[in-house]
Design a protein around this motif. Structure first.
Motif, short mmCIF file in Angstrom:
data_model
loop_
_atom_site.label_atom_id
_atom_site.label_comp_id
_atom_site.label_asym_id
_atom_site.label_seq_id
_atom_site.Cartn_x
_atom_site.Cartn_y
_atom_site.Cartn_z
N ALA A 185 0.81 -1.06 -0.05
CA ALA A 185 0.23 0.08 -0.15
C ALA A 185 0.89 1.23 -0.12
CB ALA A 185 -0.95 0.06 1.24
N VAL A 186 1.98 1.33 0.95
CA VAL A 186 2.73 2.41 0.80
C VAL A 186 3.64 2.38 -0.54
CG1 VAL A 186 5.05 3.47 2.05
CG2 VAL A 186 3.13 2.10 3.45
N GLU A 187 3.98 1.54 -1.18
CA GLU A 187 4.64 1.47 -2.29
C GLU A 187 3.73 2.01 -3.57
OE1 GLU A 187 6.80 -1.39 -5.42
OE2 GLU A 187 6.12 -2.39 -3.56
N ALA A 188 2.39 1.97 -3.07
CA ALA A 188 1.38 2.26 -4.33
C ALA A 188 1.13 3.91 -4.12
CB ALA A 188 -0.04 1.50 -4.18
N GLY A 189 1.42 4.34 -2.96
CA GLY A 189 1.54 5.75 -2.56
C GLY A 189 0.56 6.17 -1.56
N ALA A 190 0.03 5.23 -0.76
CA ALA A 190 -0.54 5.53 0.47
C ALA A 190 0.19 6.29 1.46
CB ALA A 190 -1.09 4.49 1.40
N SER A 191 -0.44 7.41 1.93
CA SER A 191 0.24 8.25 2.93
C SER A 191 -0.07 8.03 4.51
CB SER A 191 -0.13 9.83 2.60
OG SER A 191 0.32 10.30 1.15
N LEU A 192 -1.01 7.24 4.61
CA LEU A 192 -1.27 6.73 5.93
C LEU A 192 -1.80 5.44 5.96
CD1 LEU A 192 -1.59 8.59 8.65
CD2 LEU A 192 -3.94 8.63 8.06
#
Length: 271
Positions: free
Chosen positions: A176-183
């Motif tokens: 999710a973080v790799e996909a761009g999630a900020s939180l």
């Protein structure tokens, strides 16, 4: 109305900065201007327009009946009064079924005043996260117990219990973080797993029933005020109204307990 303690309004980049500085984030749900104004003045950092409104405001047994129009209405009401807190809004059930649907729903919520949208789950939702972020829409990913999956899960249950499930949750968080999630929101996750996920990602984690090692905490407004929502109270819920003596006092007590690490304790977490 003045900004709490003279601090600047929260922005999405400031969330990552808070994690680097080791500052815990206090988040609560809100659904109307009255409570949101008091939260903002009490120093709550993030306000979530949760699709939990389906249960605590509309009287449904789940979040599934909530619509984008419902979310936009409540988002607009809260956005009008916030001066400091960062406003996050849930994408309701199946509003994120495809990237295009998610974009339409997200635009409606951002135009209503949200600064970030929250999406439940990973898997095919990672494509949605990436699609939205590429179009300048900040995203929070919700992992663990995802209430919109209540029918498949068979109820509101602890997630990541066994080694295989824990490994999958950790992989989902990284993806999710790799996909761009900020939180990231982690719900009903064993404390050791939430601690491992928090250490593994560069963005803040917000726990709800995920122990004390997350970068912040979130509770549903009605739960933390000790109000009877007509549903079973999860073990991670604490009545801060009894401690704070007033609604404003409850919000301030909650924020302080999150920041000093006294909430959640072992009684309000899963081993």
């Amino acid at each position: 109305m003045s900004v709490h303690a003279g601090q600047k309004p929260w922005t999405v980049p400031a969330l990552a900065e808070a994690k680097r500085e080791g500052r815990r984030l206090a988040m609560l749900t809100a659904y109307d201007a009255g409570f949101a104004r008091i939260m903002d003045q009490a120093g709550i950092d993030l306000v979530l327009i949760g699709d939990s409104l389906g249960m605590v405001v509309q009287g449904h047994d789940s979040t599934l009946p909530v619509t984008v129009a419902d979310m936009a209405y409540h988002t607009a009401a809260v956005a009008r009064v916030l001066q400091r807190a960062l406003l996050v809004a849930d994408l309701p059930f199946q509003a994120d079924a495809t990237p295009e649907r998610a974009l339409d729903a997200s635009v409606a919520l951002l135009q209503a005043g949200a600064q970030m949208v929250k999406i439940e789950g990973a898997g095919h939702k990672l494509e949605v996260v990436r699609f939205l972020v590429e179009r300048e829409i900040p995203v929070c990913t919700h992992l663990g117990l995802t209430p919109q999956s209540v029918l498949r899960l068979g109820g509101f249950k602890l997630q990541g219990r066994d080694e295989q499930a824990a490994a999958r949750l950790l992989a989902d968080a990284r993806a999710a973080v790799e996909a761009g999630a900020s939180l990231l929101v982690l719900e009903c996750v064993p404390t050791p797993l939430a601690q491992k996920i928090t250490a593994a990602v560069e963005v803040p984690t917000i726990g709800i029933g995920a122990g004390p090692h997350c970068d912040g905490q979130v509770l549903v407004l009605h739960d933390m005020l000790g109000l009877d929502s007509g549903h079973r109270r999860p073990r991670f819920v604490k009545d801060f109204l009894a401690q704070g003596g007033s609604v404003a006092g409850a919000f301030a007590a909650y924020a302080q307990a999150v920041r000093d690490g006294s909430f959640p304790d072992a009684e309000h977490a899963y081993a």
